[in-house]
Design a protein around this motif. Structure first.
Motif, short mmCIF file in Angstrom:
data_model
loop_
_atom_site.label_atom_id
_atom_site.label_comp_id
_atom_site.label_asym_id
_atom_site.label_seq_id
_atom_site.Cartn_x
_atom_site.Cartn_y
_atom_site.Cartn_z
N ALA A 63 0.82 -1.21 0.00
CA ALA A 63 0.00 0.00 0.00
C ALA A 63 0.85 1.26 0.00
O ALA A 63 0.57 2.21 -0.76
N PRO A 64 1.94 1.35 0.81
CA PRO A 64 2.78 2.55 0.75
C PRO A 64 3.41 2.74 -0.62
O PRO A 64 3.47 3.86 -1.14
N ASP A 65 3.86 1.64 -1.22
CA ASP A 65 4.46 1.72 -2.55
C ASP A 65 3.46 2.27 -3.57
O ASP A 65 3.80 3.10 -4.41
N SER A 66 2.21 1.79 -3.48
CA SER A 66 1.20 2.23 -4.43
C SER A 66 0.93 3.73 -4.30
O SER A 66 0.74 4.42 -5.31
N LEU A 67 0.92 4.24 -3.08
CA LEU A 67 0.68 5.67 -2.90
C LEU A 67 1.83 6.49 -3.47
O LEU A 67 1.61 7.54 -4.09
N LEU A 68 3.03 6.00 -3.31
CA LEU A 68 4.19 6.71 -3.85
C LEU A 68 4.22 6.61 -5.38
O LEU A 68 4.52 7.60 -6.07
N TYR A 69 3.87 5.43 -5.92
CA TYR A 69 3.79 5.30 -7.38
C TYR A 69 2.62 6.10 -7.95
O TYR A 69 2.66 6.52 -9.12
N SER A 105 12.63 5.82 1.33
CA SER A 105 13.09 7.20 1.48
C SER A 105 13.74 7.73 0.19
O SER A 105 13.52 8.88 -0.21
N GLY A 106 14.53 6.89 -0.49
CA GLY A 106 15.19 7.33 -1.71
C GLY A 106 14.20 7.69 -2.79
O GLY A 106 14.31 8.73 -3.46
N GLN A 107 13.20 6.83 -3.00
CA GLN A 107 12.19 7.09 -4.02
C GLN A 107 11.34 8.30 -3.65
O GLN A 107 11.00 9.11 -4.52
N ALA A 130 8.64 6.43 4.87
CA ALA A 130 9.15 7.59 4.14
C ALA A 130 10.59 7.92 4.52
O ALA A 130 11.33 8.50 3.72
N THR A 131 10.98 7.55 5.72
CA THR A 131 12.37 7.80 6.15
C THR A 131 13.19 6.51 6.15
O THR A 131 14.36 6.55 6.55
N GLY A 132 12.56 5.42 5.72
CA GLY A 132 13.26 4.14 5.73
C GLY A 132 13.31 3.49 4.37
O GLY A 132 14.04 3.92 3.48
#
Length: 311
Positions: free
Chosen positions: A258-264, A298-300, A293-295
């Motif tokens: 889910a975090p990845d999807s929000l960032l993508y 974080s880079g993306q 986001a800080t772990g």
């Protein structure tokens, strides 16, 4: 009182009794005759609809009254009751014929419709699932009206056959082995991942769509929806990708991807040059997943922040 007097009184009484009984019978016969004529008229109208002539005209109705048979010997005159029964027999015969002809016509029409559908290549339209629900107040209309399509059967091919993949591409796709681990759902996802990793994006889209449709409760479902979005994004289809990223986030915010999807999702908005929604997605990501986001991401996350100017 003499016998002559008794007979004189009895005769009028007998005549009156006969007249009294004859009147209801006559009325009943007249009523039955009227009802029977009405039924016959309706059958004639139905005949004209079911049995049209070849020249566009209609056959004459075939309902006739049964005629009494005459012989050389004296026979009793046909009564009203026997006449009605004979006509009812004729009606029943005609109704049976009309019913049979109607069934034949219905079956013939169904066969014709099926042939027409086959010739015109009719296929049911694919069902889609809209993503109109907002993700909190910050992600309202994030995809700009895009909808996450519910995986469904592929639409019928158009009459003009498009050019398909080359023989080399087919051979390369067939060379990618499908896992056989005993977990059918995991095998379907892993095969989709292998296709995506080999950059066969359309094939990966089809395979991953099959997985999310067939195994919506599988432990890999968050991975599958997210990877499907990535396949669309890598295939140059950011609008379709955004719909799947948003769907994955909305379906289970605690899902593994889910975090990845929000960032993508932010990346898809950037690709669509929608800075406002990209910034909303990045803000939602940092607020909802501060540790990620800080772990791990974080880079993306930082790279995406550099692509847009958010207030």
């Amino acid at each position: 009182m003499g016998n002559f007097t008794i007979r004189a009184i009895a005769a009028p009484l007998a005549l009156a009794a006969i007249a009294a009984t004859a009147t209801p019978v006559a009325a009943q016969d007249a009523n039955s005759e009227a009802r029977l004529k009405k039924v016959e008229a309706e059958i004639r109208a139905l005949q004209r609809k079911v049995f049209p002539g070849a020249d566009g005209k209609f056959f004459e109705p075939q309902i006739t009254q049964a005629q009494p048979t005459t012989t050389n010997t004296a026979a009793p005159t046909t009564t009203a009751v026997t006449d009605i029964l004979a006509r009812l027999d004729a009606l029943e015969s005609q109704i049976a014929g009309l019913t049979a002809q109607t069934e034949v016509n219905t079956n013939a029409i169904n066969v014709i419709n099926q042939r027409l559908d086959t010739l015109s290549g009719v296929a049911p339209a694919a069902t889609t699932t809209t993503s109109s629900e907002a993700v909190g107040s910050n992600l309202s209309a994030m995809t700009g009206g895009a909808s996450a399509p519910k995986p469904a059967a592929q639409p019928a091919q158009p009459a003009a056959k498009p050019s398909g993949p080359t023989a080399e591409r087919l051979a390369a796709v067939q060379a990618i082995a499908k896992p056989q681990t005993g977990d059918a759902g995991d095998d379907e996802y892993s095969y989709g991942f292998r296709l995506w990793d080999a950059k066969f994006y359309p094939e990966a889209e089809q395979q991953l769509s099959l997985f999310v449709e067939k195994y919506p409760k599988h432990s890999r479902i968050s991975y599958g929806r997210n990877l499907l979005g990535r396949a669309y994004l890598d295939d140059g289809k950011p609008k379709e990708a955004a719909a799947w990223f948003l769907k994955n986030y909305q379906s289970d915010k605690q899902g593994a991807r889910a975090p990845d999807s929000l960032l993508y999702l932010a990346e898809a908005m950037i690709a669509m040059k929608d800075t406002k929604r990209a910034c909303i997605a990045l803000a939602e990501f940092s607020d909802t997943y501060p540790a990620v986001a800080t772990g791990r991401l974080s880079g993306q996350y930082q790279a995406n922040l550099k692509k847009v100017k958010c207030n």
